[in-house]
Design a protein around this motif. Structure first.
Motif, PDB file in Angstrom:
ATOM      1  N   GLN A 150      40.592  28.234  50.007  1.00 40.49           N
ATOM      2  CA  GLN A 150      40.677  29.452  49.198  1.00 40.49           C
ATOM      3  C   GLN A 150      42.084  30.019  49.295  1.00 40.49           C
ATOM      4  N   ARG A 151      42.582  30.482  48.171  1.00 36.58           N
ATOM      5  CA  ARG A 151      43.869  31.164  48.162  1.00 36.58           C
ATOM      6  C   ARG A 151      43.682  32.563  48.741  1.00 36.58           C
ATOM      7  N   LEU A 152      44.765  33.170  49.138  1.00 31.67           N
ATOM      8  CA  LEU A 152      44.726  34.498  49.749  1.00 31.67           C
ATOM      9  C   LEU A 152      44.032  35.517  48.852  1.00 31.67           C
ATOM     10  N   ILE A 153      44.311  35.493  47.567  1.00 26.64           N
ATOM     11  CA  ILE A 153      43.702  36.460  46.646  1.00 26.64           C
ATOM     12  C   ILE A 153      42.182  36.307  46.610  1.00 26.64           C
ATOM     13  N   ALA A 154      41.695  35.094  46.679  1.00 30.48           N
ATOM     14  CA  ALA A 154      40.242  34.863  46.679  1.00 30.48           C
ATOM     15  C   ALA A 154      39.616  35.391  47.974  1.00 30.48           C
ATOM     16  N   ARG A 155      40.288  35.211  49.063  1.00 28.35           N
ATOM     17  CA  ARG A 155      39.792  35.717  50.351  1.00 28.35           C
ATOM     18  C   ARG A 155      39.690  37.239  50.308  1.00 28.35           C
ATOM     19  N   HIS A 156      40.735  37.884  49.799  1.00 30.86           N
ATOM     20  CA  HIS A 156      40.736  39.344  49.723  1.00 30.86           C
ATOM     21  C   HIS A 156      39.682  39.852  48.748  1.00 30.86           C
ATOM     22  N   ARG A 157      39.510  39.165  47.649  1.00 27.68           N
ATOM     23  CA  ARG A 157      38.458  39.553  46.698  1.00 27.68           C
ATOM     24  C   ARG A 157      37.079  39.457  47.346  1.00 27.68           C
ATOM     25  N   THR A 158      36.869  38.429  48.150  1.00 26.48           N
ATOM     26  CA  THR A 158      35.594  38.271  48.858  1.00 26.48           C
ATOM     27  C   THR A 158      35.339  39.476  49.750  1.00 26.48           C
ATOM     28  N   ILE A 159      36.337  39.863  50.529  1.00 27.49           N
ATOM     29  CA  ILE A 159      36.169  41.023  51.415  1.00 27.49           C
ATOM     30  C   ILE A 159      35.982  42.295  50.606  1.00 27.49           C
ATOM     31  N   ASN A 160      36.737  42.451  49.536  1.00 30.18           N
ATOM     32  CA  ASN A 160      36.565  43.631  48.675  1.00 30.18           C
ATOM     33  C   ASN A 160      35.145  43.721  48.129  1.00 30.18           C
ATOM     34  N   GLN A 161      34.568  42.581  47.749  1.00 32.47           N
ATOM     35  CA  GLN A 161      33.193  42.579  47.239  1.00 32.47           C
ATOM     36  C   GLN A 161      32.200  42.935  48.331  1.00 32.47           C
ATOM     37  N   ILE A 162      32.388  42.382  49.516  1.00 32.82           N
ATOM     38  CA  ILE A 162      31.485  42.651  50.631  1.00 32.82           C
ATOM     39  C   ILE A 162      31.509  44.137  50.995  1.00 32.82           C
ATOM     40  N   LEU A 163      32.690  44.740  50.935  1.00 33.12           N
ATOM     41  CA  LEU A 163      32.860  46.143  51.350  1.00 33.12           C
ATOM     42  C   LEU A 163      33.007  47.094  50.170  1.00 33.12           C
ATOM     43  N   ALA A 164      32.512  46.702  49.003  1.00 35.67           N
ATOM     44  CA  ALA A 164      32.683  47.501  47.784  1.00 35.67           C
ATOM     45  C   ALA A 164      32.190  48.939  47.950  1.00 35.67           C
TER      46      ALA A 164
END
Length: 102
Positions: free
Chosen positions: A50-64
């Motif tokens: 996963q690219r960095l942006i995908a990793r951050h998007r994953t965390i953003n979704q989890i902690l929305a």
């Protein structure tokens, strides 16, 4: 407490090999005891390929929910186990706050 919610959600969603959640609110111009600025370090095999942006998007979704209501700032350090080892198992220090009176 928000810190515990963050830890629980990230643990359940990513099964990290390493997870550190630090409340850095004290470094900012906020009332004492605030929980608004956090630094998370997450090491997970889920980040493989996963690219960095995908990793951050994953965390953003989890902690929305928390990001929309409680968290003002979230610093994310996301690694695969191999990247974490190459990083000497240490995330960078957070910079000093440039705003407020502290």
């Amino acid at each position: 407490m928000i810190k515990e919610v963050i830890e629980k959600k990230l643990s359940e969603a990513l099964s990290p090999e390493y997870l550190e959640v630090i409340n850095e609110s004290y470094m900012h111009n906020v009332p004492k005891g605030s929980e608004s600025h956090f630094k998370v370090t997450v090491v997970s095999v889920n980040f493989d390929n996963q690219r960095l942006i995908a990793r951050h998007r994953t965390i953003n979704q989890i902690l929305a929910e928390e990001l929309s209501h409680h968290i003002h700032a979230l610093s994310m350090h996301t690694y695969t186990p191999q990247e974490w080892q190459a990083q000497n198992e240490k995330a960078p220090d957070s910079p000093k706050c440039l705003g407020g009176s502290k």
